[in-house]
Design an enzyme around this catalytic site. Structure first.
Site, PDB file in Angstrom:
ATOM      1  N   CYS B  35      15.864  -3.412  29.872  1.00 23.06           N
ATOM      2  CA  CYS B  35      16.196  -3.372  28.447  1.00 23.06           C
ATOM      3  C   CYS B  35      15.553  -2.184  27.742  1.00 23.06           C
ATOM      4  O   CYS B  35      15.808  -1.940  26.569  1.00 23.06           O
ATOM      5  CB  CYS B  35      15.778  -4.650  27.750  1.00 23.06           C
ATOM      6  N   CYS B 104      11.459  -5.139  18.454  1.00 26.74           N
ATOM      7  CA  CYS B 104      10.220  -4.452  18.861  1.00 26.74           C
ATOM      8  C   CYS B 104       9.008  -5.185  18.303  1.00 26.74           C
ATOM      9  O   CYS B 104       7.988  -5.324  18.985  1.00 26.74           O
ATOM     10  CB  CYS B 104      10.210  -3.015  18.361  1.00 26.74           C
TER      11      CYS B 104
END
Lengths: 394, 124
Positions: B35, B104
Site C-alpha cells: 500500500c 496516514c
C-alpha cells in the site's frame, strides 16, 4: 527551477504565443461568419489544418481539431467501435499500459458488450507485433496501441503493427500524444488509420489537439450541434489556440532530428548517473524510448516524498506512486511491466525539455542520490532489506 | 494552494524523533509496502512515562509528517495518556490533512498503540 516534467506539459513556444495573441487581438471573427472578417479567421483555421496535415503526411481534410488528446482518443475509439458494430465486429485489441483516455473508453465499451483484449507489454515495455497478429480475430473492429508510453517512454513498433492491421483489414488507431515531434511520424508510410495528438505536449497551448482519421473513416460525434469541423465536432472553433498549436507543431517537427540527438545524449547521461544508485532500475527499454524520458524505480522509498524533496531542491518531476494518484494502487504502467507494488511506489519520472544542460543533468543526478539516501536512512523497509530480513527485488 | 499545510511541510522537511532505539521497551510496526506506507515506532518507557520515542517511516509526505507529529505528542507523556492519542488529534495538530491522506494519521495512531501493546506484553 529545473522543469523535468515535459511529459506532463511543456512551456509554450514564443512563436505560438505571438500567433495566439495576434489572432485574439486582430482576428477574433467567427470562422462560420460569411463576411470578410469571419472568413479571415476561417483562413487561419484552414492554414493550420494544412500545416498539421503536412507534418504527419496526411491530407488537410483528414484532420479534425479537438480539445486535446483525450477527446481525440475518445472519438477515434467510439467511432471505430460503432463502425465495427454495424458489421457485427465487436472485438477491440489494445494494451495494458494505454493512457486512461483509452483504457476508460474501452472499459465503457466492454460494459456495452464489446470484447476487449489488452496485450502484455513485457518487461521492456514493448508490444510484440506477432502478439497483435495473434490477437486479431474476424470479429476485431479496431486495434489501438499508443505510439510511445507516457510514463516510461517506450516507443512501440507502430509501422509493423499498422502493416499487420492492414493485411488483416482491421482499423488501426494510435495515441501519439507523447510521440509526436519526438519521433518521425508519417501516417501513410506507417500504416496509421487514426492518430491522436495534444497541442500542449509540443509547446502549443492547452485545450488544443487533433485527430487524424484517414478519408473514408466515418467519425461519430462526441459533441452535437453546429456544422463545424465537417459536422464532426460542434462548437465555434478555438481559432487562436488551433493556429498556435500548428505553429508549435511545425516548429518542433522541423527541428526533430536535432532535438532528438541532443536529448538522447542528455537522457543517457542522466540514466548512467542514476544507475549508480544501488538497488535501482530503469523502467522500460533503454534504447527504444523517447529521447526525453527517464523513469526509475528505487527500492525502499516512496515516490511522493521523493518528489516533495526534489521540489525543495528546485526540480519539478513526476512519480507513478499511489500517493500521487489519490488511489492505493501505484501506476498501472509500472505494474504492466512487472514491477511489484513495493517497488512501483518508489518510482520517478524525469522528462527533459530541449533547454536542459549537462549542468542540470548533473545537478539532478546529485539531488536524486541525496534524497534517495536520506529517505532510505529512516525507511523501515530499507533497514530490513539491508539486515537481510527481506530479499532485495531490484 | 499548496498540497499540504505549512505544519505538515515543516514536519516532513524537518522530522522530529527520527531513528531507532536499540534497547526499546516497546516496538510497533503497521502498514505494508504494497500500500506504500509502513510506520515503525520505538518507545523507551521508565516508570510508565515515555522518556524517549523514535520512528522510521516508508511513505509519502503526510505519512512522515504524521509520524513526526505523533511522536512529539507522546514524548514525556504517561503511557495512559499516550493510549488516548487519536488520529484526529494528530491531523489537527498538523493543521489538517487532505481527505485522501487521513489514513496516514490513522497509521500513526495505530503504530503508537501497537508499540504500547508490545510494551505491555513484554511487562507481563
Amino acid at each position: 527551477m529545473i522543469y523535468a516534467d515535459n511529459a506532463a506539459t511543456t512551456k509554450m513556444s514564443q512563436a505560438a504565443i505571438d500567433k495566439m495573441v495576434s489572432l485574439m487581438n486582430d482576428t477574433y471573427g467567427n470562422p462560420s461568419s460569411l463576411y470578410r472578417f469571419g472568413q479571415k479567421a476561417k483562413e487561419e483555421l484552414e492554414l493550420a489544418r494544412e500545416t498539421v496535415a503536412s507534418v504527419i503526411g496526411a491530407e488537410p481534410r483528414e484532420i479534425l481539431f479537438t480539445s486535446g488528446g483525450s477527446e481525440a482518443d475518445n472519438q477515434a475509439i467510439r467511432s471505430a467501435a460503432l463502425l465495427g458494430k454495424a458489421k457485427g465486429k465487436t472485438h477491440i485489441v489494445s494494451t495494458k499500459f494505454e493512457h486512461h483516455a483509452v483504457l476508460h473508453t474501452l472499459d465503457k465499451l466492454e460494459k456495452e458488450g464489446f470484447e476487449i483484449t489488452l496485450l502484455d507489454v513485457h518487461e521492456d515495455g514493448l508490444v510484440r507485433p506477432e502478439e497483435v497478429a495473434a490477437a486479431i480475430t474476424d470479429k476485431t473492429a479496431l486495434v489501438t496501441i499508443m505510439y510511445a508510453n507516457n510514463e516510461i517512454g517506450t516507443i512501440q513498433p507502430i509501422a509493423e503493427i499498422g502493416k499487420i492491421c492492414h493485411e488483416k483489414g482491421v482499423l488501426f488507431h494510435t495515441d501519439a500524444v507523447q510521440a509526436i515531434t519526438h519521433v518521425p511520424i508519417n501516417v501513410v508510410e506507417q500504416n496509421i488509420d487514426m492518430l491522436s495528438a495534444s497541442g500542449h505536449k509540443f509547446h502549443g497551448p492547452k485545450g488544443t489537439g487533433f485527430l487524424y482519421a484517414k478519408k473514408g473513416i466515418k467519425l461519430s460525434n462526441l459533441i452535437e450541434g453546429g456544422a463545424q469541423e465537417r459536422g464532426k465536432r460542434a462548437g465555434t472553433e478555438n481559432v487562436p489556440g488551433i493556429a498556435a498549436m500548428a505553429v508549435a507543431l511545425k516548429e518542433a517537427a522541423y527541428k526533430l532530428d536535432e532535438t532528438a540527438k541532443y536529448l538522447i545524449e542528455k537522457r543517457d547521461r542522466l540514466i548512467a548517473g542514476l544507475s549508480e544508485i544501488e538497488h535501482s532500475a530503469l523502467n522500460g527499454d533503454a534504447v527504444k524510448r523517447l529521447p526525453s524520458n527517464v523513469n526509475f524505480c528505487f527500492e525502499g522509498i516512496e515516490g511522493e516524498s521523493l518528489l516533495l524533496l526534489l521540489d525543495e531542491k528546485g526540480i519539478a518531476a513526476s512519480s507513478g506512486s499511489a500517493c500521487t494518484s489519490g488511489s492505493l494502487d501505484p501506476s498501472h504502467v509500472l505494474l504492466a511491466i512487472g514491477r511489484v507494488h513495493d517497488v512501483a511506489h518508489g518510482s520517478l519520472r524525469l522528462s527533459l525539455g530541449e533547454d536542459v544542460t549537462d549542468e542540470d543533468i548533473d545537478y539532478m543526478i546529485n539531488a536524486v542520490k541525496e534524497v534517495v539516501t536520506y529517505l532510505r536512512s529512516f525507511s523501515p523497509i530499507w533497514r530490513d532489506l539491508v539486515a537481510g530480513k527481506k530479499q532485495f527485488i531490484l | 494552494m499548496a498540497l499540504y499545510s505549512e505544519k505538515v511541510m515543516d514536519h516532513f522537511l524537518h522530522p522530529r524523533n527520527v531513528g531507532v532505539i536499540e534497547d526499546a521497551d516497546g516496538v510497533g510496526e503497521v502498514g505494508n509496502a504494497k500500500c506504500g506506507d509502513i510506520m515503525k515506532i520505538y518507545l523507551k518507557i521508565d516508570n510508565e512515562i515515555i522518556t524517549d520515542v523514535k520512528f522510521e517511516t516508508f511513505g509519502c509526505g503526510s505519512a512522515i509528517a504524521s509520524s513526526s507529529m505523533a511522536t512529539e505528542m507522546i514524548k514525556g507523556k504517561p503511557v495512559t495518556e499516550a493510549l488516548e492519542l487519536t488520529n484526529k488529534a494528530v491531523a489537527e495538530a498538523l493543521d489538517g490533512l487532505p481527505a485522501h491522506k487521513m489514513h496516514c494519521s490513522v497509521l500513526a495512531e495505530e503504530a503508537i498503540k501497537n508499540a504500547l501493546e508490545d510494551y505491555q506484553n513484554k511487562k507481563k
